[in-house]
Design an enzyme around this catalytic site. Structure first.
Site, PDB file in Angstrom:
ATOM      1  N   ARG A  50       0.856  -1.186   0.000  1.00 32.40           N
ATOM      2  CA  ARG A  50       0.000   0.000   0.000  1.00 32.40           C
ATOM      3  C   ARG A  50       0.894   1.237   0.000  1.00 32.40           C
ATOM      4  O   ARG A  50       1.910   1.258   0.706  1.00 32.40           O
ATOM      5  CB  ARG A  50      -0.923   0.008   1.221  1.00 32.40           C
ATOM      6  CG  ARG A  50      -1.796   1.252   1.354  1.00 32.40           C
ATOM      7  CD  ARG A  50      -2.748   1.117   2.535  1.00 32.40           C
ATOM      8  NE  ARG A  50      -3.497   2.340   2.778  1.00 32.40           N
ATOM      9  CZ  ARG A  50      -4.600   2.690   2.132  1.00 32.40           C
ATOM     10  NH1 ARG A  50      -5.060   1.899   1.174  1.00 32.40           N
ATOM     11  NH2 ARG A  50      -5.241   3.808   2.422  1.00 32.40           N
ATOM     12  N   GLU A  62      -6.625  -5.533  -6.173  1.00 38.27           N
ATOM     13  CA  GLU A  62      -6.848  -5.098  -4.796  1.00 38.27           C
ATOM     14  C   GLU A  62      -7.239  -6.241  -3.866  1.00 38.27           C
ATOM     15  O   GLU A  62      -8.033  -7.106  -4.211  1.00 38.27           O
ATOM     16  CB  GLU A  62      -7.941  -4.026  -4.790  1.00 38.27           C
ATOM     17  CG  GLU A  62      -8.178  -3.382  -3.444  1.00 38.27           C
ATOM     18  CD  GLU A  62      -9.132  -2.205  -3.536  1.00 38.27           C
ATOM     19  OE1 GLU A  62      -9.503  -1.675  -2.464  1.00 38.27           O
ATOM     20  OE2 GLU A  62      -9.513  -1.815  -4.657  1.00 38.27           O
ATOM     21  N   SER A  72      -7.170  -0.931   1.829  1.00 38.41           N
ATOM     22  CA  SER A  72      -7.064  -1.399   0.451  1.00 38.41           C
ATOM     23  C   SER A  72      -5.596  -1.580   0.109  1.00 38.41           C
ATOM     24  O   SER A  72      -4.812  -0.630   0.174  1.00 38.41           O
ATOM     25  CB  SER A  72      -7.707  -0.395  -0.504  1.00 38.41           C
ATOM     26  OG  SER A  72      -9.099  -0.340  -0.306  1.00 38.41           O
TER      27      SER A  72
END
Length: 732
Positions: free
Chosen positions: A285, A354, A309
């Site tokens: 991330r 994702e 996410s």
């Protein structure tokens, strides 16, 4: 082979070298020249000797001539630099046409003459063969091609490339501690292929998560989360810390949003029951600030208050955040149900690859790098990351809970009353009657929506909570909205059981209903069936109340598979949606919205026309896709039957056959029904015909004052969703 030549300074002095590289370099520099034919005879060399020399230097692949248009020079370029020169610096190969043009220049400069001299030594046909080989090899060496297969490719998802690039293998080998070398040879990198493949997420996991989402009736929720749902959910969670009650400030006065909390709870349950990963994996991330991490020491635990996410593909974010951000690397465990959810099969942005981790997930800090420590890492891999945090997954608060136990609880909070609105009563509201058309939306929102920008209506047998939300559709979100606008306002409502958006209305002079569904799916539970009289009435009255002239209702989009299908067929068929309105009409003649005030924006006769159109007038053996082969085996002779067959058996090709419809309709978008499957509801005529109103304003009164939407949007008004990464990408 001996290469004979004469120095330019001594044209009668014959010399030789055994090294072709030296020979080519001297020719290029202009310090030597080929021997002439008399000198060849003197040396008793074969008649084809000079031509053999030309061919040899043309096939010599270590260094080749390339043309640079910027300087008008020909340069001798090492093979390793051929691809970068062509791709990044606009150098070009040299062919016979270039040579002929050079010879035909009427007033050549000294540079032109030197270029011509250089090329006169080459056999250009042989040189082109060398170019092709070098270009391919250079492409490979420069980290663009390998034979190392991604284990995720076999999921059949179209966004996944089959092979790793060498740069990716290099990066992953270093980042996953498979080597401590920053620079590896091609053979060394390739040797890591099997190890890297073992660490990466396999197709099996992606497919398990895909079918789990489908079986959970959660496609719409995932689509919503990936578009703008994540913004609203995470904004609420981070602001209120409602998943971490221990962190809630007692002095805070929190106004609850039960509608949004319900969506959050459904999403948490969805992740909590997701299949475990077959192996331990690494996810990434990038963030813009680490204010919430700065206090951590090695070994400390960080617990996240919101969904996180992440991506399984560091290169997606690496390339797009190349201007410098903070990298977070997380190792997630194997075989623990509820760790995270792979959503790429149904995400509106599948290339992000994702993986969503739930709120309350705990992460242990195992390493931290910044500044000088990152310098080598940055230089080699092109990552301008300011800092790098490495975490390992520890757990989350939901794994051992039953679904019914997953409830958000915020002590001492305020739950606002629902604002019930009977829109028909507002038709006789003098305040609305006396307002200009363009001022009605503001009045309705200010007067009848709650502090959460919500209002409640009873339609038929169901009660619906409607939300005012704002959007910007001028950048990456443009495809998902009918209106292209900086300050757009929409009204949405979601299914209380599954969390998916079941109606999305873009407000304007026309209300556009469910344009977004072409990228999502229509509510499978039919909680919202717009093809009913009560909805036609409600939409008409809503248009009156907020000052819109018409309502445009867009097609339903659905997906389906047969119970007899194999697992592989189900996996494929549940990825591709199609217009339910077109399919049902072609299949059995079903028409939607047969109301007097609703007119289709397409001609049904144009769809009937397909049944008389021969498939092989459209589908050709020269087509680059699979349509021709499938058409042959289908036994279908006309485009109508073939379209139905493709939907039911090969939905992956729906877009391909719809593109082919341009041929059927002579590339005329105005008559091609596939370009606009929608219906126009004349809302004010409906109200007039049903005696709700006795006057329809002129068309010029249905205008929106410039800036009127913008005045309604803000952090304490109608909140506009944002996604900084995607916004940045579109600005580049």
């Amino acid at each position: 082979m001996s290469y004979y030549y004469v120095p330019i300074s001594s044209p009668y002095q014959i010399e030789s070298t055994e090294y072709i590289d030296d020979f080519v370099t001297m020719l290029f520099d202009g310090s030597i020249e080929f021997i002439n034919d008399e000198q060849r005879k003197q040396l008793k060399l074969p008649e084809n000797y000079i031509q053999s020399v030309r061919e040899n230097i043309s096939l010599y692949s270590d260094r080749v001539p390339l043309y640079d248009i910027g300087s008008n020079h020909i340069f001798l370029i090492h093979r390793d630099n051929v691809y970068p020169r062509i791709y990044f610096e606009n150098y070009r190969f040299i062919d016979q046409n270039f040579y002929n043009d050079l010879k035909n220049i009427k007033k050549p400069t000294s540079i032109d003459k030197n270029n011509l001299r250089i090329l006169s030594h080459y056999d250009l046909s042989k040189l082109y063969t060398t170019y092709m080989k070098i270009f391919y090899d250079s492409f490979v060496v420069n980290s663009y091609i390998t034979h190392c297969q991604r284990p995720s490719f076999f999921s059949g998802m179209e966004h996944i490339r089959p092979y790793y690039t060498i740069n990716e293998l290099n990066y992953l080998a270093y980042d996953w501690n498979l080597t401590n070398k920053l620079s590896l040879t091609t053979s060394e990198i390739n040797s890591f292929c099997k190890k890297i493949s073992q660490y990466d997420i396999p197709a099996e996991t992606l497919l398990d998560h895909q079918m789990y989402i489908y079986d959970s009736k959660a496609i719409g929720l995932v689509k919503h989360y990936s578009l703008f749902g994540s913004y609203y959910m995470n904004y609420y969670l981070r602001k209120n810390k409602c998943c971490l009650p221990g962190e809630i400030n007692d002095d805070m006065t929190i106004v609850r949003n039960l509608y949004l909390e319900n969506q959050i709870e459904i999403m948490i349950r969805l992740i909590k029951n997701a299949p475990g990963f077959t192996k331990s994996h690494t996810v990434y991330r990038f963030v813009e600030t680490d204010d919430y991490l700065k206090h951590l020491n090695i070994g400390d635990i960080y617990q996240d208050s919101s969904f996180m996410s992440t991506t399984r593909n560091p290169f997606y974010y690496k390339e797009n955040y190349a201007f410098g951000y903070i990298l977070i690397k997380i190792t997630i465990p194997k075989k623990i149900k509820g760790t995270g959810l792979c959503i790429e099969a149904y995400s509106n942005f599948p290339n992000e690859e994702e993986i969503v981790l739930p709120p309350t997930t705990r992460y242990r800090l195992v390493n931290y790098m910044e500044n000088q420590e990152l310098e080598n890492f940055q230089n080699v891999f092109g990552i301008v990351a300011k800092k790098k945090y490495e975490f390992e997954w520890v757990g989350n608060d939901y794994i051992d809970k039953a679904d019914f136990e997953i409830k958000i609880d915020i002590p001492n909070s305020i739950i606002p009353k629902k604002n019930f609105v009977d829109l028909k009563e507002l038709i006789n509201d003098d305040n609305i009657k006396n307002l200009s058309i363009s001022d009605r939306l503001k009045y309705f929102r200010d007067t009848y929506s709650s502090v959460n920008n919500q209002f409640v209506c009873q339609i038929g047998n169901y009660e619906y909570i409607f939300n005012f939300e704002a959007y910007n559709s001028t950048s990456v979100y443009k495809p998902f909205f009918y209106y292209e606008i900086n300050d757009g306002i929409m009204v949405t409502t979601s299914n209380p059981k599954y969390g998916n958006i079941n109606i999305l209305m873009e407000l304007g002079p026309e209300i556009h209903v469910n344009y977004y569904f072409r990228y999502s799916v229509t509510d499978p539970s039919i909680v919202v069936d717009l093809n009913r009289s009560e909805w036609i009435e409600w939409l008409s009255v809503f248009s009156y109340v907020i000052g819109s002239r018409n309502v445009v209702i867009h097609s339903n989009y659905v997906l389906q598979y047969d119970k007899s299908d194999t697992i592989k067929q189900k996996q494929m068929k549940t990825r591709y949606t199609f217009s339910q309105n077109i399919y049902l009409y072609l299949k059995n003649g079903t028409k939607f919205f047969e109301f007097d005030e609703v007119v289709p924006n397409f001609d049904y006769a144009r769809l009937d026309y397909l049944f008389g159109y021969n498939v092989f007038d459209v589908i050709k053996p020269t087509d680059r896709d699979e349509l021709y082969r499938i058409t042959q085996s289908s036994g279908k002779s006309n485009m109508g039957d073939l379209y139905i067959y493709i939907i039911e058996n090969h939905p992956k090709l729906i877009r391909s056959i719809e593109d082919k419809m341009d041929i059927v309709y002579n590339y005329n978008d105005n008559i091609n029904p596939f370009k606009n499957i929608s219906y126009n509801l004349d809302a004010w005529r409906y109200l007039y015909d049903h005696y709700y109103i006795n006057h329809i304003p002129s068309e010029k009164e249905f205008t929106i004052k410039k800036g009127s939407f913008k005045k309604l949007i803000g952090s304490k008004k109608i909140v506009k969703f944002q996604n900084r990464l995607r916004t940045y990408l579109m600005s580049q």
